[in-house]
Scaffold this active site. Structure first.
Site, PDB file in Angstrom:
ATOM      1  N   SER A 178       0.529  -7.921   5.093  1.00 47.99           N
ATOM      2  CA  SER A 178       1.392  -8.295   6.209  1.00 47.99           C
ATOM      3  C   SER A 178       0.531  -8.926   7.297  1.00 47.99           C
ATOM      4  CB  SER A 178       2.122  -7.069   6.759  1.00 47.99           C
ATOM      5  OG  SER A 178       2.935  -6.496   5.761  1.00 47.99           O
ATOM      6  N   LEU A 193      -0.753  -1.923   9.905  1.00 47.67           N
ATOM      7  CA  LEU A 193      -0.036  -3.073   9.374  1.00 47.67           C
ATOM      8  C   LEU A 193      -0.660  -3.333   8.015  1.00 47.67           C
ATOM      9  CD1 LEU A 193       2.171  -5.129  10.107  1.00 47.67           C
ATOM     10  CD2 LEU A 193       0.395  -6.573  11.103  1.00 47.67           C
ATOM     11  N   ASP A 194       0.153  -3.330   6.985  1.00 47.75           N
ATOM     12  CA  ASP A 194      -0.355  -3.454   5.616  1.00 47.75           C
ATOM     13  C   ASP A 194      -1.243  -4.676   5.444  1.00 47.75           C
ATOM     14  OD1 ASP A 194       1.073  -1.201   4.798  1.00 47.75           O
ATOM     15  OD2 ASP A 194       2.845  -2.388   4.319  1.00 47.75           O
ATOM     16  N   ARG A 195      -2.134  -4.592   4.495  1.00 47.15           N
ATOM     17  CA  ARG A 195      -3.066  -5.680   4.200  1.00 47.15           C
ATOM     18  C   ARG A 195      -2.332  -6.980   3.893  1.00 47.15           C
ATOM     19  NH1 ARG A 195      -6.463  -6.004  -1.142  1.00 47.15           N
ATOM     20  NH2 ARG A 195      -7.842  -7.717  -0.656  1.00 47.15           N
TER      21      ARG A 195
END
Length: 182
Positions: free
Chosen positions: A48, A44-46
């Site tokens: 997000s 999960l992207d930083r």
């Protein structure tokens, strides 16, 4: 029995336990979870927030993370602009991105969800409306949801992964986690 950790990843935290090679110190999972032998099942992207699953079972990790298993992932997405039926229809039919057309998604406009405040807050602009959608995809391309909403003309302002399969972040505050047996 396998262990599965449901973690509500806060904004700004990397989906890994260490941050080697960066100039400044960035927040990692190790600041929130101190359980040896568990690893993230997917990323999960930083920038997000929301559900990140961690497990000690390699087969379970693969079943969750590998796109060939097509495990549905649902996101609550705040977008810039007033999204309408045309753009939602494009998301439902698949969107052309640089790496090909996405698989069809479930997409619906929703009322503003009751979520925790984000730190830092999303930039508010009086002159530009925003709204929320729920988007469910079954692939896992890099930054896919953000790229999909941008491709239909509605850039993502805030992205919260709400569920993966039957597992949900409901009831977990940012930085909190719970362990279940699977």
């Amino acid at each position: 029995m396998s262990r599965l950790i449901l973690f509500n990843k806060p904004y700004g935290v990397l989906s890994q336990f260490t941050d080697r090679g960066s100039e400044g110190a960035r927040a990692t999972l190790s600041e929130h979870i101190n359980i040896p032998g568990v690893y993230p099942a997917g990323r999960l992207d930083r920038d997000s927030e929301g559900l990140l699953l961690l497990t000690d079972d390699g087969r379970l990790q693969a079943r969750i993370a590998e796109p060939k298993h097509k495990m549905p992932k649902s996101y609550l997405v705040q977008v810039e602009g007033d999204i309408g039926a045309d753009a939602l229809g494009q998301l439902r039919n698949g969107v052309r991105l640089k790496d090909g057309i996405t698989m069809p998604a479930d997409a619906a406009r929703i009322d503003d969800p009751e979520l925790w405040p984000r730190d830092p807050p999303v930039r508010f602009r009086k002159s530009v409306p925003d709204c929320w959608i729920k988007l469910t995809i079954s692939e896992g391309r890099n930054r896919q949801v953000r790229r999909m909403t941008a491709a239909v003309g509605f850039p993502t302002l805030r992205l919260v992964r709400w569920s993966i399969g039957d597992w949900t972040v409901e009831g977990l505050a940012p930085g909190e986690w719970r362990q279940i047996e699977v």
